[in-house]
Write a protein that holds these residues in place. Structure first.
Motif, PDB file in Angstrom:
ATOM      1  N   SER A 237      11.513  -8.592 -11.546  1.00 33.90           N
ATOM      2  CA  SER A 237      10.812  -9.337 -12.590  1.00 33.90           C
ATOM      3  C   SER A 237       9.315  -9.424 -12.311  1.00 33.90           C
ATOM      4  O   SER A 237       8.531  -9.799 -13.194  1.00 33.90           O
ATOM      5  CB  SER A 237      11.391 -10.753 -12.705  1.00 33.90           C
ATOM      6  N   LEU A 238       8.915  -9.064 -11.090  1.00 32.95           N
ATOM      7  CA  LEU A 238       7.502  -9.142 -10.709  1.00 32.95           C
ATOM      8  C   LEU A 238       6.782  -7.806 -10.815  1.00 32.95           C
ATOM      9  O   LEU A 238       5.613  -7.714 -10.462  1.00 32.95           O
ATOM     10  CB  LEU A 238       7.390  -9.660  -9.266  1.00 32.95           C
ATOM     11  N   MET A 239       7.465  -6.777 -11.310  1.00 32.01           N
ATOM     12  CA  MET A 239       6.868  -5.441 -11.341  1.00 32.01           C
ATOM     13  C   MET A 239       5.629  -5.377 -12.230  1.00 32.01           C
ATOM     14  O   MET A 239       4.661  -4.691 -11.920  1.00 32.01           O
ATOM     15  CB  MET A 239       7.902  -4.406 -11.793  1.00 32.01           C
ATOM     16  N   LYS A 240       5.663  -6.077 -13.364  1.00 36.87           N
ATOM     17  CA  LYS A 240       4.493  -6.067 -14.259  1.00 36.87           C
ATOM     18  C   LYS A 240       3.275  -6.642 -13.550  1.00 36.87           C
ATOM     19  O   LYS A 240       2.156  -6.106 -13.638  1.00 36.87           O
ATOM     20  CB  LYS A 240       4.800  -6.877 -15.524  1.00 36.87           C
ATOM     21  N   GLN A 241       3.479  -7.771 -12.850  1.00 37.80           N
ATOM     22  CA  GLN A 241       2.371  -8.380 -12.117  1.00 37.80           C
ATOM     23  C   GLN A 241       1.891  -7.474 -10.989  1.00 37.80           C
ATOM     24  O   GLN A 241       0.686  -7.366 -10.746  1.00 37.80           O
ATOM     25  CB  GLN A 241       2.802  -9.734 -11.546  1.00 37.80           C
ATOM     26  N   ALA A 242       2.854  -6.809 -10.316  1.00 39.60           N
ATOM     27  CA  ALA A 242       2.472  -5.901  -9.236  1.00 39.60           C
ATOM     28  C   ALA A 242       1.649  -4.736  -9.771  1.00 39.60           C
ATOM     29  O   ALA A 242       0.661  -4.317  -9.157  1.00 39.60           O
ATOM     30  CB  ALA A 242       3.731  -5.392  -8.519  1.00 39.60           C
ATOM     31  N   GLU A 243       2.052  -4.213 -10.924  1.00 44.24           N
ATOM     32  CA  GLU A 243       1.328  -3.097 -11.525  1.00 44.24           C
ATOM     33  C   GLU A 243      -0.106  -3.495 -11.868  1.00 44.24           C
ATOM     34  O   GLU A 243      -1.048  -2.698 -11.717  1.00 44.24           O
ATOM     35  CB  GLU A 243       2.064  -2.619 -12.769  1.00 44.24           C
ATOM     36  N   ALA A 244      -0.286  -4.726 -12.301  1.00 48.02           N
ATOM     37  CA  ALA A 244      -1.625  -5.195 -12.653  1.00 48.02           C
ATOM     38  C   ALA A 244      -2.522  -5.335 -11.417  1.00 48.02           C
ATOM     39  O   ALA A 244      -3.743  -5.190 -11.508  1.00 48.02           O
ATOM     40  CB  ALA A 244      -1.531  -6.530 -13.379  1.00 48.02           C
ATOM     41  N   LEU A 245      -1.910  -5.618 -10.273  1.00 47.75           N
ATOM     42  CA  LEU A 245      -2.676  -5.799  -9.040  1.00 47.75           C
ATOM     43  C   LEU A 245      -2.919  -4.494  -8.292  1.00 47.75           C
ATOM     44  O   LEU A 245      -3.789  -4.413  -7.432  1.00 47.75           O
ATOM     45  CB  LEU A 245      -1.935  -6.761  -8.103  1.00 47.75           C
ATOM     46  N   ARG A 246      -2.153  -3.456  -8.640  1.00 46.00           N
ATOM     47  CA  ARG A 246      -2.174  -2.217  -7.868  1.00 46.00           C
ATOM     48  C   ARG A 246      -3.454  -1.424  -8.095  1.00 46.00           C
ATOM     49  O   ARG A 246      -3.835  -1.143  -9.235  1.00 46.00           O
ATOM     50  CB  ARG A 246      -0.973  -1.342  -8.259  1.00 46.00           C
ATOM     51  N   PRO A 247      -4.131  -1.003  -7.025  1.00 50.07           N
ATOM     52  CA  PRO A 247      -5.262  -0.084  -7.189  1.00 50.07           C
ATOM     53  C   PRO A 247      -4.787   1.254  -7.749  1.00 50.07           C
ATOM     54  O   PRO A 247      -3.609   1.616  -7.629  1.00 50.07           O
ATOM     55  CB  PRO A 247      -5.786   0.082  -5.757  1.00 50.07           C
ATOM     56  N   ALA A 248      -5.689   2.003  -8.361  1.00 51.20           N
ATOM     57  CA  ALA A 248      -5.308   3.272  -8.987  1.00 51.20           C
ATOM     58  C   ALA A 248      -4.807   4.265  -7.951  1.00 51.20           C
ATOM     59  O   ALA A 248      -3.916   5.070  -8.228  1.00 51.20           O
ATOM     60  CB  ALA A 248      -6.497   3.856  -9.744  1.00 51.20           C
ATOM     61  N   LYS A 249      -5.340   4.214  -6.742  1.00 56.07           N
ATOM     62  CA  LYS A 249      -4.945   5.184  -5.710  1.00 56.07           C
ATOM     63  C   LYS A 249      -4.630   4.455  -4.408  1.00 56.07           C
ATOM     64  O   LYS A 249      -5.437   3.662  -3.918  1.00 56.07           O
ATOM     65  CB  LYS A 249      -6.055   6.210  -5.485  1.00 56.07           C
ATOM     66  N   LEU A 250      -3.431   4.731  -3.883  1.00 52.29           N
ATOM     67  CA  LEU A 250      -3.025   4.144  -2.611  1.00 52.29           C
ATOM     68  C   LEU A 250      -2.665   5.204  -1.571  1.00 52.29           C
ATOM     69  O   LEU A 250      -2.675   4.932  -0.377  1.00 52.29           O
ATOM     70  CB  LEU A 250      -1.812   3.216  -2.809  1.00 52.29           C
ATOM     71  N   LEU A 251      -2.309   6.411  -2.052  1.00 53.64           N
ATOM     72  CA  LEU A 251      -1.869   7.456  -1.132  1.00 53.64           C
ATOM     73  C   LEU A 251      -3.049   8.307  -0.675  1.00 53.64           C
ATOM     74  O   LEU A 251      -3.699   8.952  -1.478  1.00 53.64           O
ATOM     75  CB  LEU A 251      -0.811   8.332  -1.792  1.00 53.64           C
ATOM     76  N   LYS A 252      -3.271   8.293   0.618  1.00 56.19           N
ATOM     77  CA  LYS A 252      -4.265   9.161   1.242  1.00 56.19           C
ATOM     78  C   LYS A 252      -3.584   9.857   2.415  1.00 56.19           C
ATOM     79  O   LYS A 252      -3.102   9.194   3.338  1.00 56.19           O
ATOM     80  CB  LYS A 252      -5.476   8.385   1.727  1.00 56.19           C
ATOM     81  N   ALA A 253      -3.465  11.187   2.334  1.00 57.92           N
ATOM     82  CA  ALA A 253      -2.806  11.921   3.396  1.00 57.92           C
ATOM     83  C   ALA A 253      -3.593  11.793   4.701  1.00 57.92           C
ATOM     84  O   ALA A 253      -4.824  11.878   4.716  1.00 57.92           O
ATOM     85  CB  ALA A 253      -2.669  13.387   3.014  1.00 57.92           C
ATOM     86  N   LYS A 254      -2.868  11.562   5.784  1.00 56.32           N
ATOM     87  CA  LYS A 254      -3.516  11.407   7.084  1.00 56.32           C
ATOM     88  C   LYS A 254      -4.063  12.758   7.565  1.00 56.32           C
ATOM     89  O   LYS A 254      -3.382  13.783   7.475  1.00 56.32           O
ATOM     90  CB  LYS A 254      -2.512  10.862   8.107  1.00 56.32           C
ATOM     91  N   GLU A 255      -5.278  12.724   8.030  1.00 53.91           N
ATOM     92  CA  GLU A 255      -5.892  13.949   8.550  1.00 53.91           C
ATOM     93  C   GLU A 255      -5.524  14.134  10.004  1.00 53.91           C
ATOM     94  O   GLU A 255      -5.615  13.195  10.809  1.00 53.91           O
ATOM     95  CB  GLU A 255      -7.412  13.883   8.390  1.00 53.91           C
ATOM     96  N   ARG A 256      -5.077  15.325  10.326  1.00 57.77           N
ATOM     97  CA  ARG A 256      -4.701  15.631  11.703  1.00 57.77           C
ATOM     98  C   ARG A 256      -5.842  16.334  12.418  1.00 57.77           C
ATOM     99  O   ARG A 256      -6.512  17.198  11.837  1.00 57.77           O
ATOM    100  CB  ARG A 256      -3.469  16.534  11.709  1.00 57.77           C
ATOM    101  N   PRO A 257      -6.090  15.975  13.708  1.00 55.57           N
ATOM    102  CA  PRO A 257      -7.184  16.638  14.445  1.00 55.57           C
ATOM    103  C   PRO A 257      -6.851  18.100  14.706  1.00 55.57           C
ATOM    104  O   PRO A 257      -5.700  18.485  14.739  1.00 55.57           O
ATOM    105  CB  PRO A 257      -7.240  15.820  15.753  1.00 55.57           C
TER     106      PRO A 257
END
Length: 257
Positions: A237-257
Motif C-alpha cells: 500500500s506504500l508503493m505509490k509513496q515510495a515511487e514519489a520519493l524515488r530518485p530517477a536513477k539508483l543503479l550505478k554499476a560498480k567499477e572494477r580496478p
C-alpha cells in the motif's frame, strides 16, 4: 473475437537491449562469505546429440532467466521445545559448528509462534545481506531450488515471494516452513539456497546482472523505506509513496580496478 498484441520497443534508449539488474550487499561485514548471484546453468550436460535437452532453446531460455544465490553457512539445526513448551532451535553441530554459538542467533531466527502460518509448522528465517535494484519496472520472484537435487531433501518447504525491486530494494532472507520437525534442517555452504527470477516489460529481453555501487542516493532511499513492515500490515500500500520519493536513477554499476 480477435485479439492483436503489438510490441512497440525502441531500438535504443533505456528500455532497449538487456534489462540491467544490480546486486549488492547491504553490509560489508563478512562480505567474503557471500558469493555473487550466478545464472542457473546445469552441470556440463550432454551436447553430443542434436536432440539432447541441453540443446533445446526452451530449456536454455528458461535457465538463463533464473539466478542462483548460494548458502553462505554450514548449518545443522534441530527443533525442540523446553520444559515449558516454548519452541526453540538446537545447534546439533555443537562445538563442531563452524558458526560460534553466540553468533548463530544473528543469522538464524525462529519466528514467533503466533506468526507461523500453521500451528504445526515452525517458520525459520535466515538473514542475508543480498539486495537487488533496477532503474526500470522489474519484479523479483524468490523461489526454491527446483533444479537442485538433494540426496536428503529438506524437512519442509521454502517460502517464496514476489515484489517490485525497482521500488522496494530490500535485503532478502531465506524463509523456511518446517513440516517434519523430527528431522533436522541441514544446510551446506556453497549449495544453492534459492533462485531469483526477474520479470519486466519485455519477455524477449535477457537480464544482465551487474554488481551495483551503494551510492548515497541508493542508501538514502533505502533508509526511507526501511523497517516500515514493523508498522503496517500491507507494505504494498506504500508503493505509490515510495515511487514519489524515488530518485530517477539508483543503479550505478560498480567499477572494477
Amino acid at each position: 473475437m480477435q485479439i492483436n498484441i503489438t510490441y512497440d520497443r525502441p531500438e535504443d534508449g533505456p528500455r532497449s537491449g538487456p534489462v540491467q539488474v544490480g546486486w549488492f550487499l547491504t553490509q560489508d561485514k563478512g562480505a567474503v562469505l557471500y558469493d555473487p548471484p550466478e545464472r542457473l546453468v546445469s552441470r556440463p550436460p550432454n551436447r553430443t546429440h542434436a536432440k539432447s535437452a541441453s540443446r533445446c532453446p526452451a530449456v536454455i531460455q528458461m535457465e538463463s532467466r533464473y539466478f542462483v544465490v548460494k548458502c553462505p553457512f554450514d548449518l545443522h539445526i534441530g527443533f525442540s521445545r523446553d520444559d515449558k513448551g516454548k519452541a526453540l532451535l538446537v545447534n546439533r553441530a555443537g562445538t563442531a559448528s563452524p558458526i560460534r554459538g553466540n553468533k548463530l542467533g544473528e543469522v538464524l531466527t525462529l519466528v514467533s509462534e503466533p506468526e507461523w502460518r500453521f500451528p504445526d509448522r515452525p517458520t525459520v528465517q535466515l538473514s542475508l545481506p543480498y539486495c537487488f535494484i533496477a532503474d526500470e519496472p522489474v519484479w523479483l520472484t524468490q523461489i526454491g531450488t527446483f533444479a537442485h537435487y538433494r540426496r536428503d531433501p529438506l524437512p519442509g518447504t521454502i517460502f517464496g515471494g514476489r515484489f517490485p525491486l525497482s521500488l522496494w530494494p530490500r535485503p532478502l532472507m531465506w524463509a523456511f516452513e518446517w513440516h517434519d520437525t523430527d528431522r533436522d534442517l541441514i544446510l551446506k555452504r556453497g549449495e544453492p539456497l534459492f533462485y531469483c527470477q526477474f520479470e519486466h516489460d519485455g519477455p524477449d529481453r535477457p537480464v544482465q546482472m551487474v554488481e551495483a555501487e551503494k551510492t548515497p542516493e541508493l542508501t538514502a532511499y533505502m533508509e526511507k523505506i526501511s523497517g516500515v513492515v514493523n508498522y503496517v500490515n500491507q507494505t504494498f500500500s506504500l508503493m505509490k509513496q515510495a515511487e514519489a520519493l524515488r530518485p530517477a536513477k539508483l543503479l550505478k554499476a560498480k567499477e572494477r580496478p
